[in-house]
Write a protein that holds these residues in place. Structure first.
Motif, PDB file in Angstrom:
ATOM      1  N   SER A 112      -9.879 -51.490  -7.069  1.00 43.42           N
ATOM      2  CA  SER A 112     -10.499 -52.390  -6.116  1.00 43.42           C
ATOM      3  C   SER A 112     -11.994 -52.096  -6.069  1.00 43.42           C
ATOM      4  O   SER A 112     -12.472 -51.109  -6.599  1.00 43.42           O
ATOM      5  CB  SER A 112      -9.887 -52.189  -4.725  1.00 43.42           C
ATOM      6  N   PHE A 113     -12.747 -52.991  -5.438  1.00 43.91           N
ATOM      7  CA  PHE A 113     -14.188 -52.786  -5.385  1.00 43.91           C
ATOM      8  C   PHE A 113     -14.515 -51.427  -4.759  1.00 43.91           C
ATOM      9  O   PHE A 113     -13.882 -50.997  -3.821  1.00 43.91           O
ATOM     10  CB  PHE A 113     -14.838 -53.914  -4.584  1.00 43.91           C
ATOM     11  N   PHE A 114     -15.509 -50.767  -5.290  1.00 47.25           N
ATOM     12  CA  PHE A 114     -15.910 -49.392  -5.005  1.00 47.25           C
ATOM     13  C   PHE A 114     -14.960 -48.389  -5.666  1.00 47.25           C
ATOM     14  O   PHE A 114     -15.139 -47.192  -5.508  1.00 47.25           O
ATOM     15  CB  PHE A 114     -16.012 -49.082  -3.504  1.00 47.25           C
ATOM     16  N   GLY A 115     -13.968 -48.878  -6.402  1.00 50.29           N
ATOM     17  CA  GLY A 115     -13.083 -47.972  -7.099  1.00 50.29           C
ATOM     18  C   GLY A 115     -13.041 -48.258  -8.593  1.00 50.29           C
ATOM     19  O   GLY A 115     -12.187 -47.748  -9.297  1.00 50.29           O
ATOM     20  N   TYR A 116     -13.955 -49.090  -9.085  1.00 50.39           N
ATOM     21  CA  TYR A 116     -13.961 -49.401 -10.503  1.00 50.39           C
ATOM     22  C   TYR A 116     -14.568 -48.244 -11.290  1.00 50.39           C
ATOM     23  O   TYR A 116     -15.314 -47.423 -10.762  1.00 50.39           O
ATOM     24  CB  TYR A 116     -14.728 -50.704 -10.756  1.00 50.39           C
ATOM     25  N   ASP A 117     -14.260 -48.184 -12.593  1.00 52.66           N
ATOM     26  CA  ASP A 117     -14.756 -47.060 -13.402  1.00 52.66           C
ATOM     27  C   ASP A 117     -15.649 -47.521 -14.544  1.00 52.66           C
ATOM     28  O   ASP A 117     -15.851 -46.798 -15.506  1.00 52.66           O
ATOM     29  CB  ASP A 117     -13.585 -46.224 -13.935  1.00 52.66           C
ATOM     30  N   ASN A 118     -16.203 -48.723 -14.422  1.00 57.40           N
ATOM     31  CA  ASN A 118     -17.153 -49.237 -15.411  1.00 57.40           C
ATOM     32  C   ASN A 118     -18.553 -48.735 -15.037  1.00 57.40           C
ATOM     33  O   ASN A 118     -19.364 -49.453 -14.463  1.00 57.40           O
ATOM     34  CB  ASN A 118     -17.095 -50.766 -15.429  1.00 57.40           C
ATOM     35  N   THR A 119     -18.839 -47.481 -15.359  1.00 60.53           N
ATOM     36  CA  THR A 119     -20.050 -46.809 -14.872  1.00 60.53           C
ATOM     37  C   THR A 119     -21.242 -47.175 -15.749  1.00 60.53           C
ATOM     38  O   THR A 119     -21.641 -46.444 -16.645  1.00 60.53           O
ATOM     39  CB  THR A 119     -19.843 -45.285 -14.867  1.00 60.53           C
ATOM     40  N   LEU A 120     -21.900 -48.286 -15.427  1.00 67.66           N
ATOM     41  CA  LEU A 120     -22.910 -48.862 -16.307  1.00 67.66           C
ATOM     42  C   LEU A 120     -24.338 -48.760 -15.801  1.00 67.66           C
ATOM     43  O   LEU A 120     -25.220 -49.439 -16.333  1.00 67.66           O
ATOM     44  CB  LEU A 120     -22.595 -50.344 -16.550  1.00 67.66           C
ATOM     45  N   VAL A 121     -24.615 -47.916 -14.811  1.00 69.85           N
ATOM     46  CA  VAL A 121     -25.942 -47.962 -14.200  1.00 69.85           C
ATOM     47  C   VAL A 121     -26.843 -46.805 -14.606  1.00 69.85           C
ATOM     48  O   VAL A 121     -27.998 -47.005 -14.981  1.00 69.85           O
ATOM     49  CB  VAL A 121     -25.829 -48.024 -12.660  1.00 69.85           C
ATOM     50  N   ASN A 122     -26.368 -45.573 -14.558  1.00 73.07           N
ATOM     51  CA  ASN A 122     -27.285 -44.446 -14.675  1.00 73.07           C
ATOM     52  C   ASN A 122     -26.561 -43.231 -15.240  1.00 73.07           C
ATOM     53  O   ASN A 122     -25.337 -43.240 -15.434  1.00 73.07           O
ATOM     54  CB  ASN A 122     -27.875 -44.117 -13.290  1.00 73.07           C
ATOM     55  N   PHE A 123     -27.326 -42.152 -15.487  1.00 68.43           N
ATOM     56  CA  PHE A 123     -26.802 -40.836 -15.843  1.00 68.43           C
ATOM     57  C   PHE A 123     -27.376 -39.794 -14.887  1.00 68.43           C
ATOM     58  O   PHE A 123     -28.461 -39.985 -14.331  1.00 68.43           O
ATOM     59  CB  PHE A 123     -27.203 -40.439 -17.274  1.00 68.43           C
ATOM     60  N   PHE A 124     -26.655 -38.691 -14.706  1.00 68.51           N
ATOM     61  CA  PHE A 124     -27.232 -37.536 -14.034  1.00 68.51           C
ATOM     62  C   PHE A 124     -26.705 -36.269 -14.702  1.00 68.51           C
ATOM     63  O   PHE A 124     -25.599 -36.254 -15.241  1.00 68.51           O
ATOM     64  CB  PHE A 124     -26.923 -37.532 -12.528  1.00 68.51           C
ATOM     65  N   PRO A 125     -27.497 -35.196 -14.676  1.00 71.34           N
ATOM     66  CA  PRO A 125     -27.061 -33.938 -15.291  1.00 71.34           C
ATOM     67  C   PRO A 125     -26.387 -33.032 -14.261  1.00 71.34           C
ATOM     68  O   PRO A 125     -26.773 -32.993 -13.098  1.00 71.34           O
ATOM     69  CB  PRO A 125     -28.386 -33.320 -15.761  1.00 71.34           C
ATOM     70  N   PHE A 126     -25.346 -32.300 -14.704  1.00 68.47           N
ATOM     71  CA  PHE A 126     -24.695 -31.323 -13.829  1.00 68.47           C
ATOM     72  C   PHE A 126     -23.920 -30.338 -14.696  1.00 68.47           C
ATOM     73  O   PHE A 126     -23.170 -30.746 -15.589  1.00 68.47           O
ATOM     74  CB  PHE A 126     -23.757 -32.023 -12.838  1.00 68.47           C
ATOM     75  N   GLU A 127     -24.094 -29.056 -14.423  1.00 68.97           N
ATOM     76  CA  GLU A 127     -23.382 -27.995 -15.141  1.00 68.97           C
ATOM     77  C   GLU A 127     -23.538 -28.144 -16.665  1.00 68.97           C
ATOM     78  O   GLU A 127     -22.585 -28.053 -17.432  1.00 68.97           O
ATOM     79  CB  GLU A 127     -21.899 -28.005 -14.774  1.00 68.97           C
ATOM     80  N   ASP A 128     -24.786 -28.413 -17.122  1.00 71.30           N
ATOM     81  CA  ASP A 128     -25.098 -28.565 -18.547  1.00 71.30           C
ATOM     82  C   ASP A 128     -24.403 -29.756 -19.190  1.00 71.30           C
ATOM     83  O   ASP A 128     -24.329 -29.842 -20.418  1.00 71.30           O
ATOM     84  CB  ASP A 128     -24.757 -27.284 -19.321  1.00 71.30           C
ATOM     85  N   GLU A 129     -23.869 -30.654 -18.395  1.00 72.44           N
ATOM     86  CA  GLU A 129     -23.235 -31.858 -18.904  1.00 72.44           C
ATOM     87  C   GLU A 129     -24.013 -33.071 -18.394  1.00 72.44           C
ATOM     88  O   GLU A 129     -24.855 -32.962 -17.492  1.00 72.44           O
ATOM     89  CB  GLU A 129     -21.779 -31.950 -18.424  1.00 72.44           C
ATOM     90  N   ILE A 130     -23.726 -34.241 -18.983  1.00 71.18           N
ATOM     91  CA  ILE A 130     -24.298 -35.468 -18.438  1.00 71.18           C
ATOM     92  C   ILE A 130     -23.145 -36.380 -18.023  1.00 71.18           C
ATOM     93  O   ILE A 130     -22.086 -36.402 -18.657  1.00 71.18           O
ATOM     94  CB  ILE A 130     -25.233 -36.192 -19.421  1.00 71.18           C
ATOM     95  N   TYR A 131     -23.381 -37.105 -16.933  1.00 70.72           N
ATOM     96  CA  TYR A 131     -22.362 -37.966 -16.346  1.00 70.72           C
ATOM     97  C   TYR A 131     -22.925 -39.370 -16.156  1.00 70.72           C
ATOM     98  O   TYR A 131     -24.086 -39.536 -15.746  1.00 70.72           O
ATOM     99  CB  TYR A 131     -21.895 -37.409 -14.992  1.00 70.72           C
ATOM    100  N   ALA A 132     -22.093 -40.355 -16.451  1.00 71.77           N
ATOM    101  CA  ALA A 132     -22.444 -41.744 -16.199  1.00 71.77           C
ATOM    102  C   ALA A 132     -21.951 -42.115 -14.809  1.00 71.77           C
ATOM    103  O   ALA A 132     -20.856 -41.727 -14.387  1.00 71.77           O
ATOM    104  CB  ALA A 132     -21.807 -42.655 -17.247  1.00 71.77           C
ATOM    105  N   ILE A 133     -22.769 -42.904 -14.097  1.00 70.44           N
ATOM    106  CA  ILE A 133     -22.481 -43.202 -12.700  1.00 70.44           C
ATOM    107  C   ILE A 133     -22.839 -44.654 -12.413  1.00 70.44           C
ATOM    108  O   ILE A 133     -23.686 -45.255 -13.090  1.00 70.44           O
ATOM    109  CB  ILE A 133     -23.260 -42.246 -11.767  1.00 70.44           C
ATOM    110  N   SER A 134     -22.183 -45.232 -11.423  1.00 72.70           N
ATOM    111  CA  SER A 134     -22.547 -46.569 -10.942  1.00 72.70           C
ATOM    112  C   SER A 134     -22.561 -46.514  -9.424  1.00 72.70           C
ATOM    113  O   SER A 134     -23.162 -45.619  -8.845  1.00 72.70           O
ATOM    114  CB  SER A 134     -21.580 -47.623 -11.490  1.00 72.70           C
ATOM    115  N   GLU A 135     -21.873 -47.434  -8.756  1.00 74.53           N
ATOM    116  CA  GLU A 135     -21.832 -47.439  -7.293  1.00 74.53           C
ATOM    117  C   GLU A 135     -20.445 -47.093  -6.769  1.00 74.53           C
ATOM    118  O   GLU A 135     -20.136 -47.399  -5.629  1.00 74.53           O
ATOM    119  CB  GLU A 135     -22.231 -48.834  -6.756  1.00 74.53           C
ATOM    120  N   SER A 136     -19.619 -46.482  -7.602  1.00 74.45           N
ATOM    121  CA  SER A 136     -18.235 -46.257  -7.207  1.00 74.45           C
ATOM    122  C   SER A 136     -17.962 -44.770  -6.986  1.00 74.45           C
ATOM    123  O   SER A 136     -18.869 -43.947  -6.989  1.00 74.45           O
ATOM    124  CB  SER A 136     -17.284 -46.814  -8.271  1.00 74.45           C
ATOM    125  N   LYS A 137     -16.691 -44.431  -6.837  1.00 74.70           N
ATOM    126  CA  LYS A 137     -16.309 -43.039  -6.640  1.00 74.70           C
ATOM    127  C   LYS A 137     -16.034 -42.328  -7.960  1.00 74.70           C
ATOM    128  O   LYS A 137     -15.745 -41.131  -7.972  1.00 74.70           O
ATOM    129  CB  LYS A 137     -15.071 -42.962  -5.743  1.00 74.70           C
TER     130      LYS A 137
END
Length: 523
Positions: A112-137
């Protein structure tokens, strides 16, 4: 060729393509620029309708020893797999309503909205890894070399939020900060923090690295059955600043959206008579310091914020209203008149709000509480003891977006230089890259006829001593019809905005993307 050609499905390039370098890439630039944005605009006979919706594509520009390589990969998310299995769009997105395939009802309810996993907006670094993120959980851990998703993490398993913003902040020690939202009968803005544990299990995608997650503070939204659209926030050394803008998701409309065949976008309500609220919270204690009010405005992106002489200075790109959202319907972006639509639309301008940290309760009504010199911004004590803040427009008349700074050294600190994408305006200017000197108001520009740049990313010179010692990287699509190589990476001197080098890639074009980050091999 026109601007509309950028908003179409694009092929992925999973094997690195070496670029043809013109000029000399500085030897100290060794690392990868990662970028995130839309890649697939239609599935079968169904098409996405809004620019924030298409299936994600990740890009990597790898620079090493004076050479540059390019690759890209479509995110094979659960959203992607469901759509491809049904051969049509069956997962609704922000501005695209999908009638679900009968076999996919359970899946769609899950996403449902806010629960989608199409993370198409940005990246952030954490624990020497990179993560893709959007507006969801959900966030996706991304393989830094292949761009494959290594699996997704549900942030709500570690902090009690239903969604997170697409613009996380991060400190030099690796701590990640973000704002999220909690829905339900009492919707709240939540400030969350993830500290490195040093125990990241790379063989597992259970998200153990996020186990340190903590909600630092929560603030109720001013609407009981709605919440403000929050895409980004500001952070200083000691404070978080988030704008509760009067652009609200109406929960009742959102609840009925599937039944009525409507999208989350259609549930957004612009309330021009309602003041925006700027909430300030202590990063260390979670205490709410104050809430300031401002005339209604819309903000997508903050530039920077810092503390000075008992005040918090907040620089952002502010809009008078929400009509820019109409420009992002793909029917507008893919029209021959797309540039004219941008020119006619209310555009973001560089605004500075100044917030006095401690409000003098003895101050008289109508008094300006800003006490340091050189600022035209105001903070006025009102009759009901609130503080009404009025902004100073730093560079009047320029439509700006996608701000970047020397993030590693100056995020949350007093800074001088801002790098942005300049948008088309009524003076005939098209898309270009700008450097703004906040102190002198001087503007330097890079532009080339027929070229369309993406967000400029600042890469600091490791031996540099000044704020603007470094380069800007921007992926450029050349839309001139008589050009063979239409896609190149430009490298600009961040001091002068003069071109140092460019790398041409023998591919049709780059996707029109949103945001990215540079991960250096020198660190």
């Amino acid at each position: 060729m026109g601007l509309h050609t950028l908003y179409r499905t694009i092929d992925e390039h999973t094997k690195p393509v070496e670029g043809r370098v013109v000029g000399t890439i500085p030897s100290w630039i060794n690392g990868s620029l990662y970028r995130n944005g839309p890649g697939i605009y239609e599935v079968g006979d169904t098409k996405y309708k809004f620019f924030f919706d298409p299936l994600a594509i990740f890009q990597r520009f790898h620079i090493h020893s004076g050479k540059a390589f390019y690759q890209s990969r479509i995110l094979k998310s659960d959203t992607y797999k469901a759509n491809m299995a049904a051969r049509k769009i069956v997962v609704s997105e922000f501005g695209t309503f999908a009638v679900p395939d009968p076999c996919q009802n359970t899946f769609k309810q899950f996403l449902s909205f806010f629960g989608y996993d199409n993370t198409l907006v940005n990246f952030f670094p954490f624990e020497d890894e990179i993560y893709a993120i959007s507006e969801s959980k959900f966030v996706h851990r991304v393989d830094p070399e292949t761009l494959d998703s290594l699996g997704k993490v549900n942030l709500s398993n570690y902090v009690a939020v239903n969604a997170a913003s697409a613009h996380a902040h991060y400190d030099a020690d690796g701590t990640v900060h973000n704002v999220g939202s909690v829905h339900g009968m009492s919707p709240e803005i939540c400030f969350v923090r993830f500290t490195p544990t040093g125990q990241n299990d790379k063989s597992s995608m259970e998200g153990s690295e996020f186990s340190s997650g903590k909600i630092v503070a929560s603030i109720p939204f001013s609407r009981r059955l709605g919440m403000s659209f929050v895409h980004s926030f500001a952070m200083t050394e000691n404070y978080y600043v988030v704008v509760e803008q009067p652009l609200f998701f109406d929960f009742l409309k959102l609840k009925e959206s599937d039944k009525n065949g409507e999208t989350a976008l259609s549930s957004l309500e612009w309330c021009p008579s309602v003041r925006a609220k700027l909430h300030v919270v202590s990063k260390h204690t979670g205490e709410k310091i104050n809430t300031y009010e401002a005339k209604a405005f819309v903000v997508f992106h903050h530039c920077n914020a810092y503390e000075e002489d008992g005040h918090i200075v907040v620089d952002l790109l502010g809009y008078k209203n929400n009509d820019m959202l109409d420009a992002f319907y793909l029917s507008n972006l893919t029209s021959q008149e797309s540039l004219e639509i941008f020119r006619r639309t209310n555009q973001g301008t560089l605004r500075r709000y100044v917030l006095p940290i401690h409000v003098d309760q003895e101050a008289s009504v109508g008094q300006n509480l800003i006490s340091f010199e050189g600022s035209k911004a105001k903070a006025i004590k009102t009759i009901n003891d609130t503080v009404l803040v009025n902004f100073e427009e730093i560079i009047p008349g320029l439509g700006l977006e996608f701000p970047q700074i020397n993030y590693r050294k100056y995020n949350g600190r007093k800074y001088r230089f801002l790098y942005v994408e300049g948008w088309p305006n009524n003076e005939g200017k098209n898309f270009r890259l700008l450097k703004i000197d906040i102190e002198t108001r001087q503007v330097l520009e890079w532009a080339e006829d027929g070229c369309y740049p993406c967000e400029p990313v600042f890469v600091p010179n490791p031996d540099g001593t000044e704020e603007d010692d470094g380069v800007l990287l921007s992926a450029i699509n050349d839309l001139k019809a008589d050009v063979h190589c239409k896609a190149f990476l430009v490298i600009l001197d961040a001091k002068t905005m003069k071109e140092i080098a460019r790398a041409y890639f023998d591919i049709p074009r780059f996707p029109r993307d949103f945001h990215g980050l540079f991960k250096s091999e020198n660190v």
